[in-house]
Write an enzyme that holds these catalytic residues in place. Structure first.
Site, PDB file in Angstrom:
ATOM      1  N   SER A   1      53.771   7.563  41.412  1.00  0.00           N
ATOM      2  CA  SER A   1      55.019   7.163  42.060  1.00  0.00           C
ATOM      3  C   SER A   1      55.213   5.652  42.065  1.00  0.00           C
ATOM      4  O   SER A   1      56.344   5.179  42.185  1.00  0.00           O
ATOM      5  CB  SER A   1      55.077   7.694  43.497  1.00  0.00           C
ATOM      6  OG  SER A   1      55.210   9.091  43.488  1.00  0.00           O
ATOM      7  N   THR A  49      57.061   4.589  46.673  1.00  0.00           N
ATOM      8  CA  THR A  49      58.461   4.637  46.216  1.00  0.00           C
ATOM      9  C   THR A  49      59.335   3.575  46.881  1.00  0.00           C
ATOM     10  O   THR A  49      59.949   2.753  46.179  1.00  0.00           O
ATOM     11  CB  THR A  49      59.042   6.053  46.397  1.00  0.00           C
ATOM     12  OG1 THR A  49      58.132   7.001  45.843  1.00  0.00           O
ATOM     13  CG2 THR A  49      60.403   6.182  45.737  1.00  0.00           C
ATOM     14  N   GLU A  81      64.477   8.113  50.297  1.00  0.00           N
ATOM     15  CA  GLU A  81      63.466   8.941  49.640  1.00  0.00           C
ATOM     16  C   GLU A  81      63.074  10.154  50.485  1.00  0.00           C
ATOM     17  O   GLU A  81      62.672  10.006  51.647  1.00  0.00           O
ATOM     18  CB  GLU A  81      62.190   8.144  49.353  1.00  0.00           C
ATOM     19  CG  GLU A  81      61.202   8.972  48.517  1.00  0.00           C
ATOM     20  CD  GLU A  81      59.768   8.494  48.584  1.00  0.00           C
ATOM     21  OE1 GLU A  81      59.410   7.780  49.532  1.00  0.00           O
ATOM     22  OE2 GLU A  81      58.993   8.875  47.687  1.00  0.00           O
ATOM     23  N   ASP A  91      61.280  11.088  40.798  1.00  0.00           N
ATOM     24  CA  ASP A  91      60.443  10.131  40.062  1.00  0.00           C
ATOM     25  C   ASP A  91      59.533  10.813  39.047  1.00  0.00           C
ATOM     26  O   ASP A  91      59.156  10.236  38.035  1.00  0.00           O
ATOM     27  CB  ASP A  91      59.659   9.224  41.016  1.00  0.00           C
ATOM     28  CG  ASP A  91      58.819   9.988  42.031  1.00  0.00           C
ATOM     29  OD1 ASP A  91      58.959  11.231  42.135  1.00  0.00           O
ATOM     30  OD2 ASP A  91      58.025   9.343  42.739  1.00  0.00           O
ATOM     31  N   HIS A  92      59.162  12.070  39.331  1.00  0.00           N
ATOM     32  CA  HIS A  92      58.298  12.852  38.432  1.00  0.00           C
ATOM     33  C   HIS A  92      58.181  14.253  38.997  1.00  0.00           C
ATOM     34  O   HIS A  92      58.535  14.496  40.145  1.00  0.00           O
ATOM     35  CB  HIS A  92      56.893  12.226  38.335  1.00  0.00           C
ATOM     36  CG  HIS A  92      56.263  12.016  39.684  1.00  0.00           C
ATOM     37  ND1 HIS A  92      55.798  13.059  40.463  1.00  0.00           N
ATOM     38  CD2 HIS A  92      56.071  10.899  40.424  1.00  0.00           C
ATOM     39  CE1 HIS A  92      55.337  12.588  41.603  1.00  0.00           C
ATOM     40  NE2 HIS A  92      55.498  11.271  41.613  1.00  0.00           N
TER      41      HIS A  92
HETATM   42 MG    MG Z   1      57.133   8.509  47.129  1.00  0.00          MG
HETATM   43 ZN    ZN Z   2      52.452  12.713  44.112  1.00  0.00          ZN
END
Ligand code: MG
Ligand code: ZN
Length: 362
Positions: A81, A134, A249, A296-297
């Site tokens: 992250s 993040t 987030e 983010d992923h």
């Molecule tokens: Mg994060």
């Molecule tokens: Zn993670």
């Protein structure tokens, strides 16, 4: 008869020109405000799990401009992250674990820094510690995401207006003995340690530190911190006539997915979607706000193996307790939303936000 037609025609012209001028930003696709919402670890399956589990349509289902981002970092196919947040925030791919720095260790400026330098109000809201990877990528420059106390100090070197999250200990119970809460007060911040305090604040600068480190998970009783924190931040930041940038987030979608816990993922997903709803609600009445929702992923490599429509229970299968390199969804709404369709690198989110505002990197 002719005269009446002429009047109708003139009235039509007037209406048309008025509606044109008020829609100018929309026509030119230049938003005044951008709200970027990141679901950490929120892949397609996580979004669909939320949709399946909810009786009512999700806010995320209202988006019409949808794209995909590729998430590899500078040194790995599977990102963490820190590197992923840095790519989204600064447009630079870096090594896993780094925060707001390029692979050579040079600090790189984020969209938040650039927005601030252009006179915009700025904010960060997260359901993790506000110093976590993040949100940190938008404000800090540190070689490692684990340097929470150094990251906390970076909040004092940026003119951010509002931040809401956990991580109070990183500001107050520090190895260097500094009390950053006092320093924030001296810098003109109103300090909040509870959501009740946050909800009472409707202007000025706000630093809200709502947990010693990580806030509770939604299932454990975090409450409405994320959606209500988002609403409070929007209310304060939107008072700046120049516009604003904020990042929200949903931090713990990732954590529940690391535990391969589908119920936890759904609870965090629905909480995040309520924050998306706050952003959309504002954007709809404001008309000059671009809302972007992305991830983010992927976390967990989750598959959806079964669904019971009566109980809304989902059977999930998992390929890992870590992250994967799967490309991730992007949802955009408002002026400039069409820029965010297609398949592109995660750094494209920064590039497209910069272009949307009409700002340059320097
Ligand atoms: Mg994060
Ligand atoms: Zn993670």
């Amino acid at each position: 008869m002719m005269k009446r037609n002429l009047l109708v025609f003139l009235a039509f012209l007037m209406f048309f020109s008025i509606s044109c001028s008020s829609d100018n930003r929309e026509a030119e696709n230049t938003p005044k405000n951008i709200i970027l919402l990141i679901g950490d670890g929120m892949s397609f399956a996580h979004v669909q799990a939320g949709i399946l589990a909810s009786e009512n349509p999700l806010n995320i289902e209202e988006f019409r401009h949808i794209g995909f981002i590729l998430t590899s970092s500078a040194d790995a196919f599977v990102t963490d992250s820190g590197a992923a947040g840095t790519a989204l925030a600064t447009g630079v791919k870096t090594t896993n674990g780094a925060i707001g720095m390029d692979p050579d260790g040079n600090p790189v400026r984020s969209i938040l820094h650039i927005a601030d330098e252009n006179g915009l109000a700025t904010g960060l809201v997260a359901s993790s510690a506000i110093t976590h990877a993040t949100p940190a990528a938008f404000i800090a420059h540190q070689p490692s995401r684990n340097m929470a106390e150094a990251i906390a100090l970076d909040f004092l070197s940026t003119d951010i207006d509002v931040f809401i999250g956990g991580g109070r200990d990183h500001f107050e119970a520090r190895e260097d003995g500094r009390n950053l809460v006092d320093e924030l007060k001296d810098a003109g911040y109103q300090i909040a340690f509870t959501m009740d305090d946050v909800k009472r604040i409707n202007s000025g600068r706000l630093a809200a530190l709502l947990a010693p480190n990580s806030p509770l998970s939604y299932i454990e009783g975090r409450g409405d911190m994320l959606p209500e924190g988002t609403a409070t931040a929007i209310n304060i930041l939107s008072q700046n006539p120049e516009g604003f940038f904020m990042m929200v987030e949903g931090s713990q979608i990732d954590w529940e997915a690391h535990s391969n816990d589908i119920k936890g993922v759904v609870a965090e997903m629905l909480d995040f979607d309520r924050a998306v709803g706050k952003a959309l609600e504002f954007a709809k009445q404001n008309g000059e706000t671009l809302v972007i929702v992305t991830s983010d992923h992927d976390t967990g490599g989750m598959g959806l193996h079964g669904f019971n429509p009566d109980t809304r229970e989902i059977t999930a299968g998992w390929t890992t307790g870590g992250h994967t390199g799967l490309m991730q969804p992007v949802f955009a709404w408002g002026p400039g939303a069409e820029k965010f369709t297609g398949i592109y690198e995660n750094t494209g989110i920064f590039d497209k936000m910069l272009e949307s505002y009409g700002f340059s990197k320097n």
